[in-house]
Structure formats: structure tokens, C-alpha cells
Design an enzyme around this catalytic site. Structure first.
Site, PDB file in Angstrom:
ATOM      1  N   LYS A 113      56.497  45.445 -20.634  1.00 42.25           N
ATOM      2  CA  LYS A 113      55.601  44.902 -19.454  1.00 42.25           C
ATOM      3  C   LYS A 113      56.652  43.833 -18.990  1.00 42.25           C
ATOM      4  O   LYS A 113      56.509  43.431 -17.653  1.00 42.25           O
ATOM      5  CB  LYS A 113      54.606  43.771 -20.115  1.00 42.25           C
ATOM      6  CG  LYS A 113      53.291  44.652 -20.777  1.00 42.25           C
ATOM      7  CD  LYS A 113      52.816  45.565 -19.848  1.00 42.25           C
ATOM      8  CE  LYS A 113      51.131  46.214 -20.566  1.00 42.25           C
ATOM      9  NZ  LYS A 113      51.633  47.030 -21.735  1.00 42.25           N
TER      10      LYS A 113
HETATM   11  C1  LIG Z   1      50.755  47.874 -22.215  1.00 46.64           C
HETATM   12  C2  LIG Z   1      51.318  48.906 -23.356  1.00 46.64           C
HETATM   13  C3  LIG Z   1      51.136  50.148 -23.428  1.00 46.64           C
HETATM   14  C4  LIG Z   1      50.499  51.173 -22.592  1.00 46.64           C
HETATM   15  O1  LIG Z   1      50.775  51.246 -21.232  1.00 46.64           O
HETATM   16  P1  LIG Z   1      49.953  51.460 -19.859  1.00 46.64           P
HETATM   17  O2  LIG Z   1      50.718  51.168 -18.826  1.00 46.64           O
HETATM   18  O3  LIG Z   1      48.898  50.411 -20.186  1.00 46.64           O
HETATM   19  O4  LIG Z   1      49.517  52.923 -20.179  1.00 46.64           O
HETATM   20  C5  LIG Z   1      51.857  51.045 -24.422  1.00 46.64           C
HETATM   21  N1  LIG Z   1      52.891  50.322 -25.202  1.00 46.64           N
HETATM   22  C6  LIG Z   1      52.951  49.074 -25.283  1.00 46.64           C
HETATM   23  C7  LIG Z   1      53.829  48.377 -26.379  1.00 46.64           C
HETATM   24  C8  LIG Z   1      52.432  48.074 -24.232  1.00 46.64           C
HETATM   25  O5  LIG Z   1      52.378  46.860 -24.238  1.00 46.64           O
END
Ligand SMILES: *Cc1c(COP(=O)(O)O)cnc(C)c1O
Length: 496
Positions: A113
Site C-alpha cells: 500500500k
Molecule cells: C491490500 C493487500 C492485498 C490485496 O490487494 P487489493 O488491491 O486489495 O486486491 C494483498 N496483500 C496485502 C499484503 C495487502 O495489504
């Protein structure tokens, strides 16, 4: 260059420039902003291969955010992808056990993120300035664990903004929770809810689409925006690392410009994999988009059958950031495969929120040929972590392990040997208990930070700053509320 227009997935009359779409976060009536078309890359892959992360990011962002000047974009990019990351590569591509892991967790909060949320505050404040916004921006965020901390870190003490994060009180890892509730910054508020991620996301979306609440806020000098991947300002920066990964494969001599590459993405809200799809539409030679789910396998079922059915048990897994039954960004794909038809898309989404299910037709399903979906069970995830650790000394987190399992399933189902990039979405330090437990159950009795020290011993990877800083940090947020009290909590924080 002509201006790229963004349209709402639920109303063809609602349009916005990129900066307006970023400012607003969500379109009216719960719609999402989507680019009217995806411009083609206008620099050769060979030239992109010579650029560093920031250079590649600029070439992608300039095509998608056309109402930003070059100076504005470079300002945002330079302030986002700097020494906050613990490597100058920003997103290293490492080969382990027959796959290329794109490590997207070298930012401030050690999850992918950070790739978008370290730039979003700059994009948002720049957008506010460009549009002569006179209100304070209130970022409303629902988190399955990682978005919350990354958004808090990005927005803490940013003038002209406040941020409220809602997380499922019993649905995140201990380290994830500690990271959030220790957040400093006078403009931050972290609230646990008695409910799961879908409840948090639904509550946030409801506040966004409430015109009366918007009016009340405006009168008090506030306007909502979103740090979730429903904001196009989250998705666009994520396209850049797929272009970066491809060009690093070129640099490593694995592929030549134009050769295909597959990607495997551990998926929850469908933002990360949608960014890969958009990169493909931009001309990046991605062949298959492999969508990996955990036991909340609503997307696997959807790709198999064309039926999206959220009416099922919500399972708490060791990959909590993927514990999601309503994948918001799938709406952007549905909109596209039904011919950019806002009315048709709205009908599907209304069915989803009403009956909890919709079914796409055969023509739409044909448009999904580039996607492959599968899922991994908890036992498969644990044994994958152990297997790769024992073979390579490489320790991956639980989400990345879901992707690694699904990659195996994809290969045995198809025999496809195309070079494949696995999006490695979090540091194992964020999910220490599940990771160490997968390697050996003898670690069961240790405390969270003892486990951190054991993980260092096994992996040889130094403890990230993000973990060191929460060892002794005081808890600053302790509010927990019911799902129907979310709006009241927001108002309390804003003093209205
Ligand atoms: C948010 C997240 C995901 C999923 O990603 P999306 O964009 O919501 O599909 C997968 N792994 C981790 C560690 C995340 O923080």
C-alpha cells in the site's frame, strides 16, 4: 496532449479531470471514476528499461493524470519515492524458486500500500490547489489492515487534511493493529469496529454517498475524500511498478522487449490486479493476469462461473488483507467488459448490494480470457512458506504465499512457462506469528516481538524500522464502535 477524462461507472453524465477525480475519491451514487480510455505508452520499453523507478513512474503518471503539469508530477514523485524506502530500487525484483518476486514492501509501513499511499497525499494536496479547494479534506478509510497504516503514515500532519481509519477490531494481525493504534499526528483518528472489513467498507461508502452529510460537512468547512483503492489516485501509481518489473526482467536478460510476461497478484479488493490490467491496456506485454485468492474465494468462483456471489461465510485467514467478499474494484472491470455502459453496470451493482449476487453474460465472460483465478487454503499457504524457506532461505509473508500457491496451480493446469512476476505485497515482519508458525509450531509460545527477533535469525533480514518503532510506542487510539456508529464517530472527531 489531449486531456484524459474520467467517467463514473454509474452515471455517464458525471465526468471529471484526473485531479477532480482524485479530490473527490468516489463518484456520486457510489460510482467509481474510470479513465475514458487508456493511453498507450509513448516511450519505448528499451528506454523505460534505462530509467530508475521515478523515471518509469513519471512516464506512466503523465499519461493518466493529464491535467497535472510535468513540474507538479515530478514534485509528487520525488517526494514519494525517496529515502522513506529502504532501497533505492524502490521495488526490487528477486528470483526465488522459479518465480520473480516483485518486492513491493520496502516503504514506510512494509506493505505494498505504501507504493501508492506515499504519493497520494502529494497528488491530493496538489489537486486541491489546482481546483482552488477552500475546504479541509477529510480522508475516510476502511482498512483490512495495511491501507490504514500506510494512509496514516502518508497523511499524518499534512496541512489541510484529516484522516479517519476504520478497521475490523478482531480482523487484523497484532502487528497491524499495533502499527495503527500507535499512530501520532493531531489530524489522525483510528477506530476499531465490531464487524469485518466489508462492514467497514460499506459504512465508509455510505457516508460518501450521503448528500445530507456532505452538506453538513461543507457547512463546517470539510469535504470527504478517500485513500482506499476506490480512489483512482491509488490505482494509477500502482500501474507504474508493473512497467518497472517488466523492464527489470529485460535488464536481467530474462525477456526481450515485446516478449510476454505473466503476473500473479494476491487479491482482495481487486485494486492491485486492476492496475496490472490497466498497464496491459497501456501496451505493456502482460499475457496472463493470475488472480490469487485465499479461502474467501469469491473471485475464483466468479472467474469460473461468471456468478459473483457474496452470500457466504466470511472466513478469517492468515492473510487478513485479502479477507474480503465485496471486491470494490471489480466494478471497474465489470463496467469495462459490459461496454463502458453505466446503466448496465449499475444494475449489476444494485443486484450485488440488494440480493448479494449477479451473473454476467457469455459475451462479458469472453472478455475475461486474460484472467485466471484460483485460491489457496490455509494449509497450502503454510506449507508454501516452509517449503520456500527450506529450499532458498527466503521467507515470504502469508499474502505472497497465497500467490505462490496459485502460481503452482496455474502452472500445473496450463504448462505455461512464460516468465512470471509474483506481486510480493507485504514483509513477513507484518505477519510474524502466522509466518513463524508455518515454519515451526515450536514458536507458538513466543510473544509478538520475540517472534520478530526469531524471524531475523532465520531470514538474515534486519528488522525493518516500521517494526522497531512500534516495539515501545504508546497506544494513542483506543476507540471501538459498532458499525452503525461510524458516522457519529466521524462527526465527533470533526467537532460537528
Ligand atoms: C491490500 C493487500 C492485498 C490485496 O490487494 P487489493 O488491491 O486489495 O486486491 C494483498 N496483500 C496485502 C499484503 C495487502 O495489504
Amino acid at each position: 496532449m489531449s486531456e484524459l477524462i474520467y467517467k463514473s461507472t454509474r452515471n455517464k453524465a458525471e465526468t471529471a479531470t484526473a485531479s477532480q477525480a482524485i479530490l473527490k475519491g468516489l463518484a456520486n451514487q457510489g460510482g467509481l471514476f474510470v479513465p475514458d480510455e487508456i493511453p498507450a505508452l509513448d516511450v519505448s520499453l528499451e528506454d523505460l528499461a534505462k530509467m530508475d523507478y521515478r523515471g518509469v513512474a513519471y512516464e506512466v503518471l503523465k499519461l493518466m493524470l493529464t491535467d497535472f503539469t510535468e513540474e507538479e508530477l515530478k514534485y509528487c514523485i520525488d517526494h514519494a519515492y525517496d529515502s522513506k524506502f529502504d532501497t533505492t530500487e524502490i521495488a526490487p525484483l528477486v528470483k526465488k524458486a522459479g518465480a520473480y518476486y516483485l518486492e513491493l514492501f520496502h516503504g514506510k509501513t512494509i506493505a505494498f500500500k505504501d507504493m501508492a499511499l506515499s504519493i497520494l497525499p502529494y497528488l491530493l494536496t496538489t489537486s486541491a490547489r489546482k481546483n482552488h479547494m477552500d475546504k479541509e479534506i477529510v480522508i475516510l478509510t476502511a482498512t483490512s489492515g495495511d491501507t490504514g497504516k500506510a494512509a496514516l503514515a502518508g497523511f499524518a500532519d499534512v496541512p489541510g487534511t484529516r484522516i479517519v481509519v476504520f478497521y475490523p477490531k478482531n480482523g487484523v494481525s497484532p502487528i497491524q493493529e499495533k502499527q495503527m493504534v500507535t499512530q501520532a499526528g493531531d489530524n489522525t483518528r483510528v477506530i476499531g469496529i465490531h464487524g469485518n472489513f466489508d462492514d467497514a467498507q460499506t459504512g465508509v461508502k455510505k457516508m460518501f454517498s450521503d448528500p445530507e452529510l456532505a452538506k453538513e460537512l461543507a457547512d463546517a468547512g470539510f469535504q470527504f475524500s478517500s485513500a482506499n483503492s476506490i480512489n483512482i489516485g491509488r490505482l494509477v501509481p500502482q500501474m507504474a511498478y508493473y512497467v518497472y518489473a517488466y523492464t527489470r526482467l529485460m535488464n536481467q536478460g530474462v525477456i526481450k522487449a515485446g516478449d510476454p510476461m505473466n503476473v500473479v497478484v494476491p487479491t482482495g479488493n481487486f485494486g492491485n490486479i486492476l492496475a496490472a490490467y490497466y498497464a496491459k491496456l497501456m501496451g505493456l506485454p502482460i499475457a496472463k493476469l493470475v488472480c490469487a485468492s485465499n479461502e474467501n474465494k469469491v473471485l475464483f468462483d466468479f472467474f469460473e462461473t461468471g456468478v459473483y456471489d457474496r452470500k457466504r461465510e466470511f472466513i478469517l485467514t492468515s492473510s487478513p488483507s485479502m479477507d474480503i467478499l465485496i471486491s470494490s474494484n471489480l466494478e471497474r472491470l465489470i463496467y469495462r467488459i459490459c461496454g463502458n455502459d453505466a446503466e448496465k453496470n449499475s444494475a449489476f451493482m444494485n443486484a450485488l448490494s440488494g440480493d448479494g449476487v449477479y451473473t454476467i453474460d457469455a459475451d462479458m465472460k469472453k472478455e475475461l480470457a486474460d484472467f485466471y483465478g484460483n485460491y489457496a487454503t490455509e494449509a497450502e499457504v503454510a506449507s508454501k512458506i516452509k517449503e520456500v524457506y527450506e529450499a532458498e532461505g527466503y521467507i515470504m509473508d502469508t499474502h505472497t504465499a497465497v500467490a505462490a500457491c496459485v502460481f503452482d496451480k496455474y502452472k500445473s493446469a496450463t504448462g505455461d512457462a512464460t516468465p512470471t512476476v509474483i506481486a510480493s505485497t507485504a514483509s513477513p515482519y507484518k505477519f510474524t506469528r502466522s509466518v513463524m508458525d508455518a515454519i515451526d509450531t515450536k514458536y507458538d509460545s513466543l510473544g509478538d516481538f520475540e517472534l520478530v527477533d526469531e524471524l531475523t535469525k532465520l531470514s538474515g533480514v534486519p528488522v525493518p524500522g516500521a517494526i522497531e518503532e512500534i516495539r515501545t510506542a504508546p497506544v494513542r487510539h483506543d476507540i471501538v464502535c459498532e458499525k452503525d456508529e461510524m458516522e457519529a464517530e466521524v462527526k465527533r472527531f470533526l467537532g460537528i
